[in-house]
Design a protein around this motif. Structure first.
Motif, PDB file in Angstrom:
ATOM      1  N   LEU A   1      -7.729   1.229  15.905  1.00  0.00           N
ATOM      2  CA  LEU A   1      -7.696  -0.144  16.403  1.00  0.00           C
ATOM      3  C   LEU A   1      -7.884  -1.159  15.286  1.00  0.00           C
ATOM      4  CD1 LEU A   1      -9.726   0.268  19.714  1.00  0.00           C
ATOM      5  CD2 LEU A   1      -7.247   0.241  19.398  1.00  0.00           C
ATOM      6  N   LYS A   2      -8.731  -0.835  14.299  1.00  0.00           N
ATOM      7  CA  LYS A   2      -8.915  -1.745  13.168  1.00  0.00           C
ATOM      8  C   LYS A   2      -7.616  -1.924  12.393  1.00  0.00           C
ATOM      9  CE  LYS A   2     -13.853  -0.900  12.377  1.00  0.00           C
ATOM     10  NZ  LYS A   2     -14.850  -0.306  11.445  1.00  0.00           N
ATOM     11  N   ILE A   3      -6.877  -0.839  12.237  1.00  0.00           N
ATOM     12  CA  ILE A   3      -5.595  -0.915  11.530  1.00  0.00           C
ATOM     13  C   ILE A   3      -4.587  -1.730  12.323  1.00  0.00           C
ATOM     14  CG2 ILE A   3      -3.621   0.423  10.708  1.00  0.00           C
ATOM     15  CD1 ILE A   3      -5.555   2.686  10.036  1.00  0.00           C
ATOM     16  N   LEU A   4      -4.470  -1.440  13.604  1.00  0.00           N
ATOM     17  CA  LEU A   4      -3.456  -2.099  14.423  1.00  0.00           C
ATOM     18  C   LEU A   4      -3.740  -3.594  14.593  1.00  0.00           C
ATOM     19  CD1 LEU A   4      -2.867   0.604  17.197  1.00  0.00           C
ATOM     20  CD2 LEU A   4      -1.557   0.198  15.106  1.00  0.00           C
TER      21      LEU A   4
ATOM     22  N   PRO B   1      -8.968   2.695   7.946  1.00  0.00           N
ATOM     23  CA  PRO B   1      -8.542   1.358   7.517  1.00  0.00           C
ATOM     24  C   PRO B   1      -9.160   1.037   6.157  1.00  0.00           C
ATOM     25  CG  PRO B   1     -10.304   1.178   9.116  1.00  0.00           C
ATOM     26  CD  PRO B   1      -9.964   2.635   9.029  1.00  0.00           C
ATOM     27  N   PRO B   2      -8.782  -0.072   5.517  1.00  0.00           N
ATOM     28  CA  PRO B   2      -9.412  -0.462   4.250  1.00  0.00           C
ATOM     29  C   PRO B   2     -10.916  -0.606   4.432  1.00  0.00           C
ATOM     30  CG  PRO B   2      -7.465  -1.799   4.690  1.00  0.00           C
ATOM     31  CD  PRO B   2      -7.716  -1.009   5.923  1.00  0.00           C
ATOM     32  N   PRO B   3     -11.716  -0.234   3.423  1.00  0.00           N
ATOM     33  CA  PRO B   3     -13.194  -0.318   3.548  1.00  0.00           C
ATOM     34  C   PRO B   3     -13.673  -1.716   3.908  1.00  0.00           C
ATOM     35  CG  PRO B   3     -12.559   0.904   1.577  1.00  0.00           C
ATOM     36  CD  PRO B   3     -11.298   0.314   2.131  1.00  0.00           C
TER      37      PRO B   3
ATOM     38  N   LEU C   1     -11.155  -8.357   2.587  1.00  0.00           N
ATOM     39  CA  LEU C   1     -10.598  -8.481   1.247  1.00  0.00           C
ATOM     40  C   LEU C   1      -9.078  -8.350   1.224  1.00  0.00           C
ATOM     41  CD1 LEU C   1     -13.222  -6.441  -0.846  1.00  0.00           C
ATOM     42  CD2 LEU C   1     -13.034  -8.928  -0.592  1.00  0.00           C
ATOM     43  N   VAL C   2      -8.526  -7.739   2.237  1.00  0.00           N
ATOM     44  CA  VAL C   2      -7.075  -7.518   2.241  1.00  0.00           C
ATOM     45  C   VAL C   2      -6.352  -8.411   3.246  1.00  0.00           C
ATOM     46  CG1 VAL C   2      -7.329  -5.142   1.450  1.00  0.00           C
ATOM     47  CG2 VAL C   2      -7.268  -5.635   3.913  1.00  0.00           C
ATOM     48  N   LEU C   3      -7.065  -9.270   3.930  1.00  0.00           N
ATOM     49  CA  LEU C   3      -6.445 -10.090   4.965  1.00  0.00           C
ATOM     50  C   LEU C   3      -5.340 -10.973   4.396  1.00  0.00           C
ATOM     51  CD1 LEU C   3      -9.412 -11.206   7.263  1.00  0.00           C
ATOM     52  CD2 LEU C   3      -7.561  -9.600   7.768  1.00  0.00           C
ATOM     53  N   GLU C   4      -5.572 -11.548   3.214  1.00  0.00           N
ATOM     54  CA  GLU C   4      -4.566 -12.426   2.625  1.00  0.00           C
ATOM     55  C   GLU C   4      -3.301 -11.647   2.277  1.00  0.00           C
ATOM     56  OE1 GLU C   4      -4.016 -15.473  -1.167  1.00  0.00           O
ATOM     57  OE2 GLU C   4      -6.005 -14.680  -0.663  1.00  0.00           O
TER      58      GLU C   4
END
Length: 402
Positions: A97-100, A63-65, A69-72
């Motif tokens: 799971l973090k990605i999903l 997933p993103p580090p 920061l990418v939630l928006e």
């Protein structure tokens, strides 16, 4: 994904319905290329209306580090219903799971052909209550405990594909609450499952492996291709409730089934309507037409065989051919031809008991024969009389049919 789509307010590439390109005609003149309906087409191709995306084979491994920061940016995809992550480099359930969890409304998930291992101590939590379809084909899963944990965490799951995973230890799981501990219990799991793909999962026994799923109330399609299953034994439940109560489609291609009597067991599943059977020891030595005709006759509830519909005319012809074939064998027994051949081989003498025993064996090998004989009795009797006239063989044929 955003780079693949154009926003509605972006500059038109054909403002006057003309692209900035021309086509050279055979006469050497330039002809403008028209592009009509650009705005209408663009409105239909917005991310806001896309419900499923494919990210197959893009080398995704983590997933993103920093997810915060990418939630928006990710919020633009909250409406997604399906995501295909097949063929990537995912190997850790925590990363998966973090990605999903970035997509809260997912219903269809494909993680096929990732090197994902068993869940182990990883907890799925309650983030996937909406998921209805999960594809784990060709992953590194090597215990059914992972599948059971998935079933507990995703109660509304309707389609589950786990082909090419090693699930041989399912034998240690109990489909009822009796004589099993909580960890190895299947009761209450997969109550909404409609399709289950267990192709090439190292399953070797219908009784010890496949029958574990006999009580799933909504299961309609079961795929057990390429497993070394050589016998089918459909045993009724102790409370006389139906096994596989809603199963309509079964795939047995690539199994090791070698006898017709094994296939006859499927008549104990009255809801079965479709069967796929090929590349087995039973079918490899016979012609395609002979296999199809025999299966149709022996399984009266089938409506599709190897994905091809069975017509009423085809069923009538197959059943009559089957009755004729079995009747011919019974005629040979009644006339002593078979017993005489066996007597010459064994050096013994035949008796009336031998004749009766052979007929009983024939009826046991062909449990549908008497039913089909009664169904086509008049037709078969007329054919027998027309073919044999007043000969002794004709009298024997009439005696069997009657």
């Amino acid at each position: 994904m955003r780079s693949r789509y154009v926003r509605p307010d972006a500059e038109l590439i054909a403002p006057d319905n003309l692209l900035p390109h021309v086509a050279r005609t055979s006469s050497g003149r330039d002809k403008p290329i028209e592009f009509w309906g650009e705005v209408k087409l663009r409105n239909r191709q917005q991310l806001e209306v896309v419900e499923e995306i494919s990210l197959r084979m893009l080398g995704i491994s983590k997933p993103p580090p920093d997810v915060a920061l990418v939630l928006e940016e990710i919020a633009e995809f909250n409406h997604l219903r399906g995501i295909d992550l097949a063929g990537n480099l995912l190997s850790d359930w925590e990363d998966v799971l973090k990605i999903l969890r970035l997509f809260p409304n997912l219903q269809n998930i494909s993680l096929a052909s990732n090197r994902i291992n068993d869940l182990g101590s990883v907890a799925l939590g309650t983030s996937f209550l909406n998921v209805k379809s999960l594809n784990l084909n060709n992953c590194n899963i090597s215990t059914f405990q992972t599948i059971a944990s998935i079933g507990a965490a995703i109660p509304h799951l309707e389609e589950l594909c786990v082909a090419h995973c090693d699930l041989a230890d399912i034998e240690s799981f109990d489909s009822s609450s009796e004589n099993s501990d909580e960890e190895n219990r299947l009761e209450g799991l997969f109550q909404n499952l409609v399709l289950l793909d267990l192709s090439n999962c190292q399953l070797t026994s219908w009784q010890r492996h496949i029958m574990k799923f006999r009580n799933l109330p909504r299961l309609e399609s079961l795929i057990v291709n390429d497993n070394t299953i050589d016998c089918i034994e459909v045993v009724t439940n102790g409370d006389h409730s139906a096994v596989f109560p809603n199963l309509t489609s079964l795939q047995l291609a690539g199994t090791t089934i070698s006898t017709w009597t094994a296939l006859d067991q499927l008549n104990s599943i009255p809801s079965l309507r479709s069967l796929r059977l090929r590349n087995t020891p039973l079918t490899n030595t016979l012609g395609v037409g002979e296999v199809r005709s025999t299966v149709i006759a022996r399984l009266p509830s089938l409506e599709f065989f190897n994905a091809s519909p069975i017509t009423n005319r085809e069923r009538v012809e197959a059943e009559r051919r089957y009755v004729s074939t079995v009747s011919r064998e019974l005629l040979l027994i009644s006339s002593g031809v078979i017993l005489a051949a066996e007597r010459d081989t064994d050096g013994g003498e035949s008796t009336g008991d031998d004749d009766s025993a052979k007929q009983d064996q024939m009826f046991a090998k062909h449990p549908q024969f008497k039913i089909l004989l009664e169904k086509h009795k008049d037709t078969m009797l007329s054919l027998a009389n027309a073919g044999c006239g007043s000969s002794n063989q004709g009298n024997i044929g009439e005696e069997i049919i009657n």
